[in-house]
Design a protein around this motif. Sequence first.
Motif, PDB file in Angstrom:
ATOM      1  N   PHE A 277      38.754  27.882  80.999  1.00 52.68           N
ATOM      2  CA  PHE A 277      39.257  27.017  82.072  1.00 52.68           C
ATOM      3  C   PHE A 277      38.950  25.572  81.734  1.00 52.68           C
ATOM      4  CE2 PHE A 277      38.403  25.139  86.435  1.00 52.68           C
ATOM      5  CZ  PHE A 277      39.729  24.849  86.677  1.00 52.68           C
TER       6      PHE A 277
ATOM      7  N   VAL B  18      34.014  27.629  81.508  1.00 49.55           N
ATOM      8  CA  VAL B  18      34.525  26.417  82.143  1.00 49.55           C
ATOM      9  C   VAL B  18      34.106  25.196  81.335  1.00 49.55           C
ATOM     10  CG1 VAL B  18      34.522  24.993  84.232  1.00 49.55           C
ATOM     11  CG2 VAL B  18      34.363  27.483  84.414  1.00 49.55           C
TER      12      VAL B  18
ATOM     13  N   LYS C  33      41.110  24.658  92.685  1.00 51.99           N
ATOM     14  CA  LYS C  33      41.765  24.948  91.393  1.00 51.99           C
ATOM     15  C   LYS C  33      40.913  25.897  90.541  1.00 51.99           C
ATOM     16  CE  LYS C  33      42.295  20.481  90.573  1.00 51.99           C
ATOM     17  NZ  LYS C  33      42.042  19.892  91.902  1.00 51.99           N
ATOM     18  N   GLU C  34      39.595  25.730  90.591  1.00 50.92           N
ATOM     19  CA  GLU C  34      38.751  26.644  89.821  1.00 50.92           C
ATOM     20  C   GLU C  34      38.804  28.055  90.406  1.00 50.92           C
ATOM     21  OE1 GLU C  34      34.111  27.240  88.349  1.00 50.92           O
ATOM     22  OE2 GLU C  34      34.841  25.223  88.825  1.00 50.92           O
TER      23      GLU C  34
ATOM     24  N   ASP D 195      34.531  21.085  81.952  1.00 49.59           N
ATOM     25  CA  ASP D 195      35.002  19.999  82.810  1.00 49.59           C
ATOM     26  C   ASP D 195      35.247  18.780  81.931  1.00 49.59           C
ATOM     27  OD1 ASP D 195      35.427  17.967  84.620  1.00 49.59           O
ATOM     28  OD2 ASP D 195      33.963  18.709  86.061  1.00 49.59           O
TER      29      ASP D 195
ATOM     30  N   SER E 256      30.021  18.974  88.229  1.00 48.13           N
ATOM     31  CA  SER E 256      30.345  17.770  87.459  1.00 48.13           C
ATOM     32  C   SER E 256      29.344  16.670  87.746  1.00 48.13           C
ATOM     33  CB  SER E 256      31.760  17.290  87.806  1.00 48.13           C
ATOM     34  OG  SER E 256      32.709  18.286  87.516  1.00 48.13           O
TER      35      SER E 256
ATOM     36  N   ASP F 100      39.014  22.233  83.145  1.00 49.16           N
ATOM     37  CA  ASP F 100      39.133  21.499  84.399  1.00 49.16           C
ATOM     38  C   ASP F 100      39.380  20.027  84.119  1.00 49.16           C
ATOM     39  OD1 ASP F 100      39.212  21.101  87.094  1.00 49.16           O
ATOM     40  OD2 ASP F 100      37.055  21.283  87.423  1.00 49.16           O
TER      41      ASP F 100
ATOM     42  N   HIS G 230      33.063  17.216  92.008  1.00 46.50           N
ATOM     43  CA  HIS G 230      32.570  18.585  92.069  1.00 46.50           C
ATOM     44  C   HIS G 230      31.069  18.583  91.789  1.00 46.50           C
ATOM     45  CE1 HIS G 230      31.994  22.811  91.063  1.00 46.50           C
ATOM     46  NE2 HIS G 230      33.165  23.064  91.602  1.00 46.50           N
TER      47      HIS G 230
ATOM     48  N   ALA H 237      41.730  29.728  88.888  1.00 47.22           N
ATOM     49  CA  ALA H 237      41.449  30.141  87.510  1.00 47.22           C
ATOM     50  C   ALA H 237      40.587  31.400  87.479  1.00 47.22           C
ATOM     51  CB  ALA H 237      40.764  29.005  86.757  1.00 47.22           C
ATOM     52  N   ARG H 238      39.540  31.432  88.298  1.00 45.83           N
ATOM     53  CA  ARG H 238      38.672  32.620  88.337  1.00 45.83           C
ATOM     54  C   ARG H 238      39.438  33.835  88.856  1.00 45.83           C
ATOM     55  NH1 ARG H 238      33.371  31.839  87.344  1.00 45.83           N
ATOM     56  NH2 ARG H 238      32.625  29.671  87.307  1.00 45.83           N
TER      57      ARG H 238
ATOM     58  N   ALA I  37      43.549  22.687  84.683  1.00 51.56           N
ATOM     59  CA  ALA I  37      43.738  22.151  86.025  1.00 51.56           C
ATOM     60  C   ALA I  37      43.598  20.641  86.001  1.00 51.56           C
ATOM     61  CB  ALA I  37      42.720  22.759  86.994  1.00 51.56           C
TER      62      ALA I  37
END
Length: 459
Positions: free
Chosen positions: A231, A188, A168-169, A190, A446, A233, A443, A172-173, A273
């Motif tokens: 983004f 980003v 998903k990232e 999270d 994360s 997340d 992730h 976005a990128r 996301a």
Amino acid sequence: MCRQTIVEGTQVRRERDGMRLVAHRLELREMAATGKVWTVAGSRLVLGTAPSCDVVLDDRTVSRHHCEILVSERRYLLRDLDSTNGTFVNGQEIIEAVLEPGARIQVGDTELVFQPKQRFLSLGASSQDRFGDLVGTSPAMRSLFGVLERVASTRLSCVVLGETGTGKELVARGLHQASPRAMAPFVVVDCAAVTASLVEAELFGHERGAFTGADRARAGAFELAAGGTLFLDEVGELALELQPKLLRVLEHREVKRLGAAQVTDVEVRIVAATHRDLARMVAEGTFREDLYFRLAEVVVEIPALREHREDIAPIAHALLAREAEAAGGLPGLSPDALAWLEQKSWPGNVRELRNTLRRAIALGTGTGLTARDLELRGFPARGEPPSALPARAELSLPGDFWSLPLRQARDSWNQRLDREYLVRLMDQVAGDEERAAAASGIHLKSLQRLLRQHGVRRA
């Protein structure tokens, strides 16, 4: 792959001849002698005197963010944004009203005429086998790339759905890199890795002394991403009480730092996301419907890797190419290795595939990777039950735990549970963060933030 959705005027839908996007152009014409015309391509238009508005009016009787026009389902809505002097449609003051083509809108001393237009764009499958760092030759991935290529050049907010590890990232990128904002920041946040007490400061920033530990002023994610892409997340993890504040920033395009007296105009594109079902969360009341509509102008869903197995080989080769420099050369995949990769279900999707290849490169014995190299196990399989973790003492609770208010007790329990889980996890993998991320389904970035937050060291 791409859900049919009609949200705030943007409709991405599957038809016999492929995917189609309904694009809207919102037009306002001033009734004064100048007859000035504003045209905005998109599903939302904000009127006011603030520089961040789509229609900036030089009228002292108009508020900074006076009102907005947006597309909801198949209607055009005019909504007053708590303006000082009110908003009028055909002579009637309104809070919210349906706009018909040719409607007269009065804001302050300015009178405007509304004329909407629609444009249907075909979204065929892409001729490319990649979008940004995403790779795929299957019909499912080429259809996804076709949608992303068209959406990238617009201002539309996007919600990316998909299981953990699907990329998903990367979507976005890719949207950011293919957009006119490519040279602006990509930031980003999270939402799952930041504690509820700090996520507001993370998003909006804070002034010095705004709370304990705020020893200096700090810009938030919205300010850092100004002119670019933000983004969000795992947006489904965002606390319900914080959602109205995020909605207000999106509506007014201005942010106020914690402890600040002034607001700052911001203009960012939002890509969010989540692996959660936001529509179900809206129905259950755990995610605000109006915030969902703001974010989900376009909804795309990344298929799980098991749903397009024909892409496993090209994805594996692309991943190996990225690891080539660190590995001192590009290792090949034997036929039995490819067969082994293609028969697995990959519950962790592309992230699990990447970790498997990295482990094989590090522990393999030859210049090429075989099925035997891929089958090496350096740590327990992903999803292994917590009972396999080293035995430790039960979680300790404060003496007054059972007399605390429910929310405070829950926060106290969750903090202890998270830390204990992380300690056991890092014991299990001997302090290897990449192996810990793979084993837990978190992730890597994360996981690293959670380790810092809870003071858990590598080993």
